[in-house]
Design a protein around this motif. Structure first.
Motif, PDB file in Angstrom:
ATOM      1  N   LEU A  16       0.833  -1.206   0.000  1.00 21.45           N
ATOM      2  CA  LEU A  16       0.000   0.000   0.000  1.00 21.45           C
ATOM      3  C   LEU A  16       0.861   1.247   0.000  1.00 21.45           C
ATOM      4  CD1 LEU A  16      -2.528  -1.116   2.750  1.00 21.45           C
ATOM      5  CD2 LEU A  16      -2.915  -1.095   0.283  1.00 21.45           C
ATOM      6  N   GLN A  17       0.382   2.277  -0.654  1.00 22.90           N
ATOM      7  CA  GLN A  17       1.047   3.568  -0.584  1.00 22.90           C
ATOM      8  C   GLN A  17       0.557   4.288   0.665  1.00 22.90           C
ATOM      9  OE1 GLN A  17       0.300   5.518  -4.328  1.00 22.90           O
ATOM     10  NE2 GLN A  17       1.780   4.241  -5.400  1.00 22.90           N
ATOM     11  N   LYS A  18       1.269   5.303   1.071  1.00 26.58           N
ATOM     12  CA  LYS A  18       0.926   6.044   2.279  1.00 26.58           C
ATOM     13  C   LYS A  18      -0.512   6.557   2.200  1.00 26.58           C
ATOM     14  CE  LYS A  18       2.801   9.346   5.441  1.00 26.58           C
ATOM     15  NZ  LYS A  18       4.076   9.427   6.071  1.00 26.58           N
ATOM     16  N   GLY A  19      -1.285   6.336   3.259  1.00 31.61           N
ATOM     17  CA  GLY A  19      -2.661   6.793   3.335  1.00 31.61           C
ATOM     18  C   GLY A  19      -3.687   5.812   2.774  1.00 31.61           C
ATOM     19  N   GLN A  20      -3.242   4.732   2.139  1.00 33.92           N
ATOM     20  CA  GLN A  20      -4.160   3.738   1.595  1.00 33.92           C
ATOM     21  C   GLN A  20      -4.452   2.657   2.624  1.00 33.92           C
ATOM     22  OE1 GLN A  20      -2.338   2.216  -1.971  1.00 33.92           O
ATOM     23  NE2 GLN A  20      -2.901   4.004  -3.175  1.00 33.92           N
ATOM     24  N   ALA A  21      -5.584   1.969   2.431  1.00 35.01           N
ATOM     25  CA  ALA A  21      -5.974   0.892   3.331  1.00 35.01           C
ATOM     26  C   ALA A  21      -6.642  -0.224   2.544  1.00 35.01           C
ATOM     27  CB  ALA A  21      -6.936   1.414   4.394  1.00 35.01           C
ATOM     28  N   VAL A  22      -6.485  -1.439   3.024  1.00 32.59           N
ATOM     29  CA  VAL A  22      -7.208  -2.576   2.453  1.00 32.59           C
ATOM     30  C   VAL A  22      -8.630  -2.503   2.987  1.00 32.59           C
ATOM     31  CG1 VAL A  22      -7.388  -5.099   2.397  1.00 32.59           C
ATOM     32  CG2 VAL A  22      -5.154  -4.013   2.225  1.00 32.59           C
ATOM     33  N   ILE A  23      -9.628  -2.659   2.099  1.00 33.43           N
ATOM     34  CA  ILE A  23     -11.026  -2.574   2.532  1.00 33.43           C
ATOM     35  C   ILE A  23     -11.736  -3.914   2.471  1.00 33.43           C
ATOM     36  CG2 ILE A  23     -11.313  -0.150   1.908  1.00 33.43           C
ATOM     37  CD1 ILE A  23     -13.004  -1.458  -0.551  1.00 33.43           C
ATOM     38  N   SER A  24     -11.142  -4.886   1.756  1.00 34.68           N
ATOM     39  CA  SER A  24     -11.874  -6.131   1.559  1.00 34.68           C
ATOM     40  C   SER A  24     -10.948  -7.301   1.292  1.00 34.68           C
ATOM     41  CB  SER A  24     -12.836  -5.951   0.382  1.00 34.68           C
ATOM     42  OG  SER A  24     -13.563  -7.126   0.149  1.00 34.68           O
ATOM     43  N   LEU A  25     -11.337  -8.455   1.810  1.00 35.00           N
ATOM     44  CA  LEU A  25     -10.678  -9.732   1.557  1.00 35.00           C
ATOM     45  C   LEU A  25     -11.722 -10.665   0.971  1.00 35.00           C
ATOM     46  CD1 LEU A  25      -8.537 -12.117   2.206  1.00 35.00           C
ATOM     47  CD2 LEU A  25      -9.964 -12.423   4.224  1.00 35.00           C
ATOM     48  N   LEU A  26     -11.413 -11.275  -0.164  1.00 34.87           N
ATOM     49  CA  LEU A  26     -12.295 -12.278  -0.762  1.00 34.87           C
ATOM     50  C   LEU A  26     -11.502 -13.549  -0.977  1.00 34.87           C
ATOM     51  CD1 LEU A  26     -13.924 -10.177  -3.628  1.00 34.87           C
ATOM     52  CD2 LEU A  26     -14.727 -10.427  -1.309  1.00 34.87           C
ATOM     53  N   ALA A  27     -12.102 -14.665  -0.672  1.00 31.64           N
ATOM     54  CA  ALA A  27     -11.517 -15.965  -0.978  1.00 31.64           C
ATOM     55  C   ALA A  27     -12.530 -16.687  -1.844  1.00 31.64           C
ATOM     56  CB  ALA A  27     -11.246 -16.751   0.301  1.00 31.64           C
ATOM     57  N   SER A  28     -12.101 -17.074  -3.043  1.00 35.14           N
ATOM     58  CA  SER A  28     -13.060 -17.709  -3.936  1.00 35.14           C
ATOM     59  C   SER A  28     -12.381 -18.749  -4.807  1.00 35.14           C
ATOM     60  CB  SER A  28     -13.749 -16.672  -4.821  1.00 35.14           C
ATOM     61  OG  SER A  28     -12.849 -16.188  -5.785  1.00 35.14           O
ATOM     62  N   ALA A  29     -13.187 -19.679  -5.281  1.00 34.38           N
ATOM     63  CA  ALA A  29     -12.712 -20.657  -6.244  1.00 34.38           C
ATOM     64  C   ALA A  29     -12.469 -19.925  -7.560  1.00 34.38           C
ATOM     65  CB  ALA A  29     -13.750 -21.763  -6.418  1.00 34.38           C
ATOM     66  N   GLN A  30     -11.811 -20.570  -8.475  1.00 30.68           N
ATOM     67  CA  GLN A  30     -11.460 -19.927  -9.731  1.00 30.68           C
ATOM     68  C   GLN A  30     -12.583 -20.056 -10.758  1.00 30.68           C
ATOM     69  OE1 GLN A  30      -7.700 -21.658 -10.779  1.00 30.68           O
ATOM     70  NE2 GLN A  30      -6.650 -20.593  -9.150  1.00 30.68           N
ATOM     71  N   GLU A  31     -13.815 -19.820 -10.333  1.00 29.23           N
ATOM     72  CA  GLU A  31     -14.963 -19.896 -11.231  1.00 29.23           C
ATOM     73  C   GLU A  31     -15.083 -18.606 -12.029  1.00 29.23           C
ATOM     74  OE1 GLU A  31     -18.583 -21.153  -9.284  1.00 29.23           O
ATOM     75  OE2 GLU A  31     -17.383 -22.040  -7.693  1.00 29.23           O
ATOM     76  N   LYS A  32     -15.430 -18.727 -13.309  1.00 29.63           N
ATOM     77  CA  LYS A  32     -15.529 -17.548 -14.164  1.00 29.63           C
ATOM     78  C   LYS A  32     -16.844 -16.810 -14.003  1.00 29.63           C
ATOM     79  CE  LYS A  32     -12.218 -18.965 -17.554  1.00 29.63           C
ATOM     80  NZ  LYS A  32     -11.811 -18.937 -18.921  1.00 29.63           N
TER      81      LYS A  32
END
Length: 181
Positions: free
Chosen positions: A49-65
């Motif tokens: 992350l660059q300064k001032g940025q934040a992670v907002i979400s985590l997703l775990a998923s199968a590789q379905e299209k």
């Protein structure tokens, strides 16, 4: 100081992990890239992350299209993107554009998997609330700005977006704890 938990996912060890930042970036990597560690370990870097940025979400998923991901911004814009458009980049990178973040859109506040029959509820810091069907939000490429989902007042910002899914009982919908902004 200032760090806090964004999400937890129970997986089978073969999922793709996606992290989204408020800067509109996404990183996708195979769960197998993360080595097993003890509970006292500091972990590994998922996204730079660059300064001032934040992670907002985590997703775990199968590789379905067929899985689509909804992204929403604090100024009320949103879009659906097919998950396979967020290509695997490896962990620890700055990420690829998941949604254009600019003055019009504002930063990302939510990103989560969504289905056509779902609805979403958006809430502003001024106490305004709107519920809308997902089918009204168009599917767009990842490097786009999205469409207006919630027309907020000039001094209001979207602070939370929640997925509502049909339970099949009495025609009601029930909130899932997939994401809170």
């Amino acid at each position: 100081d200032g760090d806090f938990l964004i999400g937890v996912a129970l997986t089978d060890g073969k999922q793709d992990i996606m992290l989204f930042s408020d800067a509109g970036k996404a990183v996708r990597f195979a769960e197998e890239e993360v080595r097993a560690m003890g509970r006292n370990a500091a972990g590994v870097r998922g996204m730079k992350l660059q300064k001032g940025q934040a992670v907002i979400s985590l997703l775990a998923s199968a590789q379905e299209k067929k899985i689509s991901v909804l992204t929403a911004t604090e100024n009320g814009y949103g879009k659906r993107t097919l998950a396979y458009e967020i290509r695997t980049t490896g962990r620890g990178g700055k990420g690829i554009v998941a949604m254009i973040v600019n003055e019009r859109n504002g930063p990302l506040v939510a990103s989560f998997p969504i289905e056509e029959q779902d609805q979403i509820m958006l809430v502003t810091d001024g106490g305004q609330l709107i519920r809308c069907p997902v089918k009204d939000i168009r599917i767009a490429g990842r490097n786009t700005q999205g469409v207006i989902v919630f027309n907020t007042a000039a001094d209001e910002k979207v602070v939370s977006v929640e997925r509502l899914t049909d339970t099949g009982e009495d025609g009601d919908s029930e909130a899932e704890s997939e994401q809170s902004g």
